[in-house]
Scaffold this active site. Structure first.
Site, PDB file in Angstrom:
ATOM      1  N   ASP A   1       0.856  -1.188   0.000  1.00 30.37           N
ATOM      2  CA  ASP A   1       0.000   0.000   0.000  1.00 30.37           C
ATOM      3  C   ASP A   1       0.894   1.241   0.000  1.00 30.37           C
ATOM      4  O   ASP A   1       2.113   1.139   0.162  1.00 30.37           O
ATOM      5  CB  ASP A   1      -0.853  -0.060   1.284  1.00 30.37           C
ATOM      6  CG  ASP A   1      -1.911   1.043   1.342  1.00 30.37           C
ATOM      7  OD1 ASP A   1      -2.270   1.600   0.285  1.00 30.37           O
ATOM      8  OD2 ASP A   1      -2.379   1.332   2.464  1.00 30.37           O
TER       9      ASP A   1
ATOM     10  N   GLU B   1       2.631   4.969  -3.980  1.00 31.80           N
ATOM     11  CA  GLU B   1       2.578   5.929  -5.116  1.00 31.80           C
ATOM     12  C   GLU B   1       3.894   6.672  -5.284  1.00 31.80           C
ATOM     13  O   GLU B   1       4.208   6.994  -6.433  1.00 31.80           O
ATOM     14  CB  GLU B   1       1.420   6.912  -4.906  1.00 31.80           C
ATOM     15  CG  GLU B   1       0.047   6.274  -5.063  1.00 31.80           C
ATOM     16  CD  GLU B   1      -0.303   5.290  -3.957  1.00 31.80           C
ATOM     17  OE1 GLU B   1       0.176   5.505  -2.828  1.00 31.80           O
ATOM     18  OE2 GLU B   1      -1.009   4.312  -4.211  1.00 31.80           O
TER      19      GLU B   1
ATOM     20  N   ASP C   1      -8.977   3.601  -2.477  1.00 30.51           N
ATOM     21  CA  ASP C   1     -10.009   4.005  -1.521  1.00 30.51           C
ATOM     22  C   ASP C   1     -11.273   4.551  -2.170  1.00 30.51           C
ATOM     23  O   ASP C   1     -11.495   5.760  -2.234  1.00 30.51           O
ATOM     24  CB  ASP C   1      -9.424   5.041  -0.549  1.00 30.51           C
ATOM     25  CG  ASP C   1      -8.262   4.469   0.244  1.00 30.51           C
ATOM     26  OD1 ASP C   1      -8.140   3.222   0.291  1.00 30.51           O
ATOM     27  OD2 ASP C   1      -7.486   5.259   0.804  1.00 30.51           O
TER      28      ASP C   1
END
Ligand code: MIG
Length: 799
Positions: free
Chosen positions: A406, A409, A484
């Site tokens: 997770d 990015e 999300d």
């Protein structure tokens, strides 16, 4: 005449006339008077690569996207020229390169029709502030042209009329128009006049795509730096464009079959007793489930590769107990490493100099869950190796079966841009650069390192990784989810589009947070979302947990029953889904097919978004609205059986389909042979002692496949798999099935049970491998089923 004002701001610059041409086997160089070189590589008869430099010399040719297994080779290559242009001809394409300005036009070699043409073509702007060029390309949009792909964009499936940006971004509770979000996949397929072609702009800087948004007849793409470097992929079938792009950027190996089961996740299940409560409830309520996730709270102060002693005092025992009950444990690992001298991972990273640094030398420091962190430079091979090694204990010793990456990015909290500043330095596998170039591949390289760790320490079992951020090619290492999302009906629609879009972008192994991550669904929305989710290659419920529970039993009993029913359907369809994964992994075929890909010649499909094909033969359409008793949907051309009623419908039109809460519109292509397992509570719970084949009659021919192997491990690579091809053909009073088998794997079962669906005649005789079967032995006219030895090669049913 050049005016002095023009000299001060140069604006767009263009190649001048070609002065030199050189051919080096399959690589052609066209040089212009103003130092531009176009390098054209013929990769395949239908795949060309165009690469430009404005300084008379190319940089090192390096790409994270391109797979080392990409196929190459062409049948024909010929170069001629006339007054105006060079003409490059392969057996599929003709490419004109204009001598005066380097612009290109590409034609179909068969019928000479135009496929794609430069408008301004390549041009650029010099960046004084940062150095290098802003590289640009523009194309004339053709009549009725449509555009698809580009990864995870939450907008309409057809991208026409919109502009997009590719810059991996943490996007909590994004919406329909949020752009960019988590992934950067600079690939699209265009379709006009029944011809499809693809463009893969392999540039990792921030890239932009404009599909007739700024100017109605122009599509363009550009990047803030790097090279104009793109691949042109011709179809003319959209299917072949996607297959060729996927070939270029690669596919994953087969996942363990359990990874195609149902997964349950929440932020967070802890302590151990809570995890156990959840898993026990699945077994008690007989809702199949294969994987349970631990989010960040399993760690000690969010330190990766640690466990909270309070909440998980004995992880090895817990993971084993879960495994004994059929649950595979998947744990989250983020990139941020807490600055803490008492934390061995941090100390080691620091000592070995593995963390990213700013331009002038200081470490890249950023706040994430653990507090202030440093971040490994996953673009360095030795850092990836170190990272992979860190999984030894988790995987080999504790027995964790999957890892969830997770925040890659990479996400940073409380700073402008929510990521690293642009000046951060990266090794980029020996091609040092700033974060401007490495940003979009940071998450990919993290997932790659994670994958290698799992592959090593889980051996001889298969690895399972899931990532949030991705660039083209990331699908080789990991599955993904859409980040999300929100518990709303609109997001159910978005999830559908994103899964299709990712499949069209080479990344099939994807799924949404079922039910929505932010906020809370009501039971009806959750049930409708499960119905969609079971047809996505990755099938996981996840939620932030701060708005209440989101397990299958969190609503009322009716909902629990609906959810169970659909998860059971997924478990029955596992051999079908696995075969589809095999076709993706082996033949680069997307596991989900938007209707436009399924039938591009039918212009009705070009703007459809809700309906899609899962695998090759199941037509799915989710219910996107509350209180529905059904919906209208488009049935593509051909004959389809209603999955629930076996009613036959002819496509090519919109139809109302009944779908109360315990149903959704599902159709099966006539002629399909759909393999089914019995319901299991988890993969491997039962030894399969008979495989069911649902045989849907067709007047005409249809082919189906069934791929099987040990469902884990790597023996399939040594030939221990079994691939059956079924050729079905039917007419008014006959149905013939021919079966060819390849491979050395022996399945546990001995027989197939054929359910014959939709026969238009009363059965008078059945011949199996040329022997008549006594009709009394088969359950004919009872439930129309027929049991045959699995080695059967020919079945003839006559009326
Ligand atoms: O800042 O790990 O998208 O799935 O549960 C939030 C906690 C960090 C974001 C992920 C989500 C995950 C959550 N993470």
């Amino acid at each position: 005449m050049i005016l002095s004002t023009q000299l001060e701001y140069k604006g767009d610059l263009f190649p001048s006339n070609i002065t030199n041409y050189k051919k080096d086997v399959d690589v052609l160089h066209f040089s212009t008077a103003n130092n531009v070189i176009l390098q054209l590589t013929v990769l395949r008869d239908s795949v060309l690569r165009f690469r430009y430099t404005t300084v008379g010399k190319f940089e090192n040719d390096f790409s994270y996207a391109i797979s080392e297994n990409a196929s190459s080779g062409y049948n024909h290559l010929e170069i001629t020229d006339d007054q105006e242009k060079y003409i490059v001809t392969t057996s599929r394409l003709i490419c004109h390169i204009h001598k005066s300005d380097l612009r290109k036009s590409i034609f179909d070699a068969n019928n000479k029709s135009l496929i794609c043409e430069d408008e301004k073509g390549f041009h650029w702007e010099e960046s004084y502030e940062l150095g290098g060029d802003i590289v640009k390309m523009s194309k004339t949009a053709q009549n009725g042209e449509s555009y698809y792909g580009l990864g995870d964009k939450p907008n309409h499936l057809n991208l026409k009329g919109r502009r997009f940006e590719n810059w991996a971004t943490d996007s909590y509770a994004y919406g329909k128009d949020t752009d960019p979000i988590y992934k950067a996949i600079p690939f699209y397929t265009a379709l006009h006049n029944n011809k499809a072609y693809g463009i893969f702009f392999d540039n990792t800087f921030k890239t932009y795509f404009d599909f007739c948004h700024e100017r109605r007849n122009v599509t363009s793409f550009w990047a803030q730096g790097g090279e104009m470097n793109y691949y042109f992929i011709y179809g003319p079938k959209m299917h072949d464009v996607v297959v060729n792009y996927t070939d270029l950027t690669g596919t994953p190996e087969l996942p363990p079959l359990w990874a195609l089961g149902y997964h349950q996740c929440k932020w967070s299940y802890y302590p151990e007793s809570n995890v156990k409560e959840i898993t026990a409830k699945f077994r008690e309520l007989k809702i199949p489930c294969d994987a349970i996730y631990l989010d960040i709270d399993y760690m000690e102060g969010f330190r990766c590769f640690t466990w909270s002693k309070d909440h998980f005092p004995d992880p090895k025992r817990m993971v084993k107990e879960l495994a004994d009950d059929g649950f595979k444990t998947v744990v989250i690992i983020d990139p941020g490493i807490k600055i803490d001298m008492d934390y061995s991972v941090f100390r080691e990273g620091l000592e070995k100099d593995y963390f990213c640094k700013r331009a002038d030398g200081p470490y890249m420091k950023g706040k994430v869950w653990p507090g202030e962190c440093y971040f490994p430079d996953f673009t360095r091979p030795e850092v990836r190796k170190w990272w992979a090694g860190l999984f030894k204990e988790l995987i080999e010793d504790i027995g964790v079966k999957g890892v969830w990456n997770d925040m890659n990015e990479p996400a940073v909290m409380d700073v402008p841009g929510k990521t690293f500043p642009n000046d951060v330095r990266h090794d980029y596998d020996g091609n040092p650069c700033s974060h401007r170039k490495a940003h979009n591949i940071y998450g990919m390289q993290m997932a790659r390192a994670t994958y290698h760790g799992l592959k090593k320490f889980n051996y001889p079992k298969r690895p399972f990784v899931i990532t949030r951020a991705a660039y083209s090619g990331t699908q080789r290492y990991t599955s993904t989810w859409m980040g999300d999302n929100v518990a709303s009906w609109e997001h159910l629609q978005i999830a559908n589009i994103q899964a299709q879009r990712l499949a069209l972008s080479g990344f099939s192994f994807a799924g949404s947070d079922i039910g929505g991550f932010a906020e809370q669904p009501n039971g009806e929305l959750y049930a409708r979302w499960i119905q969609l989710g079971i047809f996505h290659p990755f099938c996981r419920t996840h939620s932030s947990g701060d708005h209440g529970d989101q397990e299958p039993w969190a609503f009322d009993e009716e909902i629990t029953d609906v959810v169970r029913k659909f998860i059971e359907i997924r478990y029955q369809l596992l051999p079908y889904l696995y075969t589809s994964f095999y076709q993706y992994s082996q033949d680069n075929v997307p596991m989900l097919k938007s209707l436009v890909l399924f039938d591009q010649d039918d212009s009705q499909t070009h703007y459809r978004t809700d309906e899609f094909i899962c695998g090759n033969q199941l037509l799915i359409c989710p219910i996107n609205e509350p209180n529905s008793k059904g919906r209208r949907m488009y049935i593509p051309k051909g004959e389809w059986f209603n999955f629930w009623t076996y009613e036959l419908v002819s496509g090519g039109k919109e139809t109302w389909v009944d779908a109360d809460l315990d149903r959704m519109p599902i159709f099966v292509k006539a002629g399909a042979i759909i393999p089914k397992y019995p319901v299991q509570q988890y993969v491997g719970e039962k030894t399969i002692d008979e495989l069911t084949l649902d045989v849907y009659y067709k007047h005409g021919k249809e082919d189906s496949e069934l791929y099987e192997d040990a469902n884990d491990g790597f023996d399939y690579k040594k030939g221990r798999y079994s691939l059956r091809k079924f050729n079905l053909s039917g007419n008014d009073n006959k149905l013939i099935i021919r079966i060819h088998k390849r491979g050395k794997y022996h399945t546990s079962y001995k027989t197939f049970k054929l359910n014959l669906i939709g026969l238009p005649f009363k059965v008078k005789s059945i011949k199996v491998d040329n022997e008549y079967v006594d009709l009394k032995d088969v359950k004919f006219n009872g439930d129309n089923s027929l049991v045959v030895n699995k080695e059967v090669t020919n079945i003839q049913i006559k009326g």
